[in-house]
Design a protein around this motif. Structure first.
Motif, PDB file in Angstrom:
ATOM      1  N   VAL A   1       0.855  -1.207   0.000  1.00  0.00           N
ATOM      2  CA  VAL A   1       0.000   0.000   0.000  1.00  0.00           C
ATOM      3  C   VAL A   1       0.882   1.244   0.000  1.00  0.00           C
ATOM      4  O   VAL A   1       0.673   2.177  -0.793  1.00  0.00           O
ATOM      5  CB  VAL A   1      -0.952  -0.019   1.229  1.00  0.00           C
ATOM      6  N   LEU A   2       1.883   1.250   0.847  1.00  0.00           N
ATOM      7  CA  LEU A   2       2.741   2.434   0.975  1.00  0.00           C
ATOM      8  C   LEU A   2       3.486   2.736  -0.328  1.00  0.00           C
ATOM      9  O   LEU A   2       3.464   3.872  -0.824  1.00  0.00           O
ATOM     10  CB  LEU A   2       3.739   2.225   2.122  1.00  0.00           C
ATOM     11  N   PHE A   3       4.128   1.710  -0.898  1.00  0.00           N
ATOM     12  CA  PHE A   3       4.956   1.967  -2.086  1.00  0.00           C
ATOM     13  C   PHE A   3       4.098   2.307  -3.313  1.00  0.00           C
ATOM     14  O   PHE A   3       4.514   3.099  -4.152  1.00  0.00           O
ATOM     15  CB  PHE A   3       5.888   0.782  -2.372  1.00  0.00           C
ATOM     16  N   PHE A   4       2.912   1.709  -3.405  1.00  0.00           N
ATOM     17  CA  PHE A   4       2.028   2.068  -4.523  1.00  0.00           C
ATOM     18  C   PHE A   4       1.431   3.464  -4.315  1.00  0.00           C
ATOM     19  O   PHE A   4       1.300   4.232  -5.271  1.00  0.00           O
ATOM     20  CB  PHE A   4       0.914   1.031  -4.690  1.00  0.00           C
ATOM     21  N   LEU A   5       1.085   3.784  -3.070  1.00  0.00           N
ATOM     22  CA  LEU A   5       0.523   5.116  -2.807  1.00  0.00           C
ATOM     23  C   LEU A   5       1.549   6.210  -3.102  1.00  0.00           C
ATOM     24  O   LEU A   5       1.244   7.199  -3.772  1.00  0.00           O
ATOM     25  CB  LEU A   5       0.063   5.228  -1.348  1.00  0.00           C
ATOM     26  N   VAL A   6       2.766   5.998  -2.599  1.00  0.00           N
ATOM     27  CA  VAL A   6       3.827   6.977  -2.862  1.00  0.00           C
ATOM     28  C   VAL A   6       4.076   7.062  -4.373  1.00  0.00           C
ATOM     29  O   VAL A   6       4.208   8.159  -4.939  1.00  0.00           O
ATOM     30  CB  VAL A   6       5.120   6.609  -2.089  1.00  0.00           C
TER      31      VAL A   6
ATOM     32  N   GLY B   1      -5.671   3.606 -10.150  1.00  0.00           N
ATOM     33  CA  GLY B   1      -6.684   2.964 -10.989  1.00  0.00           C
ATOM     34  C   GLY B   1      -7.047   1.628 -10.374  1.00  0.00           C
ATOM     35  O   GLY B   1      -6.508   1.251  -9.330  1.00  0.00           O
ATOM     36  N   TRP B   2      -7.937   0.885 -11.032  1.00  0.00           N
ATOM     37  CA  TRP B   2      -8.405  -0.381 -10.449  1.00  0.00           C
ATOM     38  C   TRP B   2      -7.312  -1.436 -10.378  1.00  0.00           C
ATOM     39  O   TRP B   2      -7.394  -2.392  -9.616  1.00  0.00           O
ATOM     40  CB  TRP B   2      -9.600  -0.911 -11.247  1.00  0.00           C
ATOM     41  N   ARG B   3      -6.260  -1.244 -11.188  1.00  0.00           N
ATOM     42  CA  ARG B   3      -5.184  -2.243 -11.181  1.00  0.00           C
ATOM     43  C   ARG B   3      -4.335  -2.165  -9.901  1.00  0.00           C
ATOM     44  O   ARG B   3      -3.699  -3.158  -9.522  1.00  0.00           O
ATOM     45  CB  ARG B   3      -4.282  -2.046 -12.395  1.00  0.00           C
ATOM     46  N   MET B   4      -4.324  -0.983  -9.284  1.00  0.00           N
ATOM     47  CA  MET B   4      -3.470  -0.835  -8.086  1.00  0.00           C
ATOM     48  C   MET B   4      -3.930  -1.752  -6.936  1.00  0.00           C
ATOM     49  O   MET B   4      -3.101  -2.503  -6.394  1.00  0.00           O
ATOM     50  CB  MET B   4      -3.405   0.621  -7.628  1.00  0.00           C
ATOM     51  N   PRO B   5      -5.236  -1.734  -6.538  1.00  0.00           N
ATOM     52  CA  PRO B   5      -5.641  -2.666  -5.463  1.00  0.00           C
ATOM     53  C   PRO B   5      -5.427  -4.130  -5.827  1.00  0.00           C
ATOM     54  O   PRO B   5      -5.086  -4.947  -4.962  1.00  0.00           O
ATOM     55  CB  PRO B   5      -7.135  -2.371  -5.255  1.00  0.00           C
ATOM     56  N   LEU B   6      -5.569  -4.442  -7.124  1.00  0.00           N
ATOM     57  CA  LEU B   6      -5.326  -5.831  -7.548  1.00  0.00           C
ATOM     58  C   LEU B   6      -3.852  -6.197  -7.327  1.00  0.00           C
ATOM     59  O   LEU B   6      -3.521  -7.287  -6.843  1.00  0.00           O
ATOM     60  CB  LEU B   6      -5.701  -5.988  -9.031  1.00  0.00           C
ATOM     61  N   ALA B   7      -2.969  -5.253  -7.681  1.00  0.00           N
ATOM     62  CA  ALA B   7      -1.530  -5.493  -7.493  1.00  0.00           C
ATOM     63  C   ALA B   7      -1.198  -5.631  -6.002  1.00  0.00           C
ATOM     64  O   ALA B   7      -0.364  -6.465  -5.617  1.00  0.00           O
ATOM     65  CB  ALA B   7      -0.723  -4.350  -8.110  1.00  0.00           C
TER      66      ALA B   7
END
Lengths: 244, 249
Positions: free
Chosen positions: B115-120, B130-136
């Motif tokens: 969560v942290l690295f994708f959010l940053v 986008g919707w792919r981020m929670p899937l990742a």
């Protein structure tokens, strides 16, 4: 009922017989000390009886249950304080007690009651919120032994409980162990003769995996003609023959 | 069953506390990857596609997971050397409960990392959202299994002194054999085949493909997923066998 009964209990490794045909009976409620020089087989005996190590031969019952067959039942009734201080270092004293209480199946008020009992018995209340790693060696050892009581065992193994402690801390622990007398069966291994002398109901002396003597202090003095445990121990160990 | 779950919960809670109360674990699992994510993006994203956030953030997530093997292994090695594990083994807890209690608490930690690295990453490059981020982020739980299994295996084999060196090899492999820092086009066929056969590049590709799009379902998703799961299963089976054997000793 006997808390422990062993018949020809043996543990051997490749080139070494660590415990050789141990025949021993310890009654419930007894405080029994197992003495011996390094490598005598004391710790291996404790490890076998506490289900940690499988015997190579022989048989034993622990609190009426057969070792090897009823290990799960035995685990519910025994606990051990190892030679080494064994605590969760980054948890506080309180968290350590809670952890062991939960593993023993305790919940809610039962855990709080256990905490109070353990803190009272060992005086741990004043360091309850300190991390174990921040405590002195003596306090860590106290905590380590206290954790063995959390599960309220019927049989407690104390393997060299005062090893490395200063004389004051050792005497304090003696007081605690003395306070446990009669509440549970205690099997104590130690190098300190005065410890065995002060605390034990009966003494067993081992050498090279063999049990050379079992009896009370008085019986030991009578057999060896000595009047203190240290000299009597030396006599038994250097004599080599079974005295009782 | 209920008592068993209570024991797993108690041991898991303890294991999380032991890891997060070690400042070094936070530095290596969070601080260092975060610093690298921002630094490499700022320095190189204009020169090389490799360092655009859509490639870099998924790579950093898997890279940060490699440190889980170090800290899981370190915890087990320390518990073994301090006799805590031996002592607990006299309790009612079973070896399976111990292994689960070492593995399960790592999952929330890896979730926090993802969560942290994708959010940053998303803040730096909003195109990542986008919707792919929670899937990742969810798939990150699967990629972490290999490193958790290896951590338990290392901790069961190594002592507290050697664990750092052994885990460093795994971390270096994740860094060098994942293809996250350099394009693989220039490498020889043998090297690429090796990278494709090992779990490191497959884990990174799975995460990157989740953000970029899987394209061909077999090569984009199923192949890296199955290779990774096979390695994870092998790591866990070995870890369980070695852990049980060591406990009996």
């Amino acid at each position: 009922m006997a808390a422990i009964e062993t018949k020809k209990l043996t543990k051997s490794y490749k080139d070494l017989i660590a415990v050789d045909g141990l025949d021993l009976t310890i009654e419930e409620g007894e405080l029994f000390s197992l003495l011996g020089v390094n490598g005598a087989g004391k710790t291996t005996t404790v490890k076998m009886l506490s289900t940690l190590v499988k015997p190579t031969a022989g048989e034993a019952t622990v609190l009426g249950y057969t070792l090897g067959r009823d290990d799960a039942k035995i685990k519910e009734l025994v606990d051990i304080s190892m030679q080494e201080t064994a605590v969760a270092r980054k948890l506080t004293v309180k968290e350590n007690v809670e952890l062991f209480a939960r593993i023993a199946g305790q919940t809610g008020e039962e855990i709080e009651k256990t905490e109070r009992e353990v803190f009272d018995a060992f005086g741990l209340g004043k360091v309850a919120n300190k991390k174990a790693a921040e405590l002195s060696g003596g306090w860590q050892r106290k905590l380590s032994i206290a954790l063995a009581l959390v599960s309220k065992p019927k049989l407690l193994f104390l393997d060299e409980p005062t090893l490395g402690l200063d004389v004051i801390a050792r005497r304090e622990l003696w007081r605690v162990i003395e306070g446990l007398r009669g509440k549970m069966t205690i099997i104590l291994t130690t190098h300190y003769m005065e410890e065995a002398e002060a605390l034990s109901d009966r003494i067993g002396i081992m050498r090279d995996g063999k049990l050379l003597f079992v009896g009370t202090k008085e019986e030991l003095y009578q057999k060896t003609g000595k009047n203190d445990v240290e000299n009597a121990f030396i006599e038994v160990v250097s004599g080599g023959d079974r005295n009782a | 069953m209920r008592k068993s779950l209570a024991r797993i919960y108690a041991l898991s809670k303890r294991n999380v506390k032991e890891i997060v109360r070690d400042p070094l674990s936070l530095i290596f699992m969070i601080g260092l990857p975060l610093f690298m994510e921002i630094l490499f993006y700022l320095l190189f994203h204009k020169q090389t596609d490799q360092f655009e956030m859509k490639y870099l953030a998924p790579g950093i997530v898997v890279f940060s997971q490699a440190f889980l093997s170090l800290f899981t292994g370190q915890l087990i090695a320390l518990d073994r050397s301090s006799s805590l594990l031996t002592r607990l083994y006299v309790s009612r807890a079973t070896s399976v409960e111990f292994i689960l209690s070492y593995a399960l608490p790592i999952l929330p930690l890896t979730l926090i990392q993802s969560v942290l690295f994708f959010l940053v990453g998303g803040i730096v490059d909003p195109g990542l959202f986008g919707w792919r981020m929670p899937l990742a982020i969810l798939l990150g739980l699967i990629t972490s299994l290999f490193f958790i299994g290896m951590g338990i295996l290392f901790g069961s084999i190594c002592n507290e002194k050697s664990i750092g060196g052994i885990a460093s090899i795994l971390i270096a492999c994740q860094s060098l054999l994942s293809g996250m820092w350099f394009p693989t086009e220039g490498l020889g066929g043998g090297m690429v085949a090796l990278m494709n056969a090992l779990p490191f590049r497959n884990a990174t590709q799975l995460m990157q493909n989740t953000i970029l799009g899987f394209g061909d379902a077999w090569s984009g998703f199923w192949r890296p997923m199955l290779i990774l799961l096979a390695y994870s299963l092998a790591a866990f089976v070995c870890a369980v066998l070695v852990f049980k054997k060591k406990m009996k000793q």
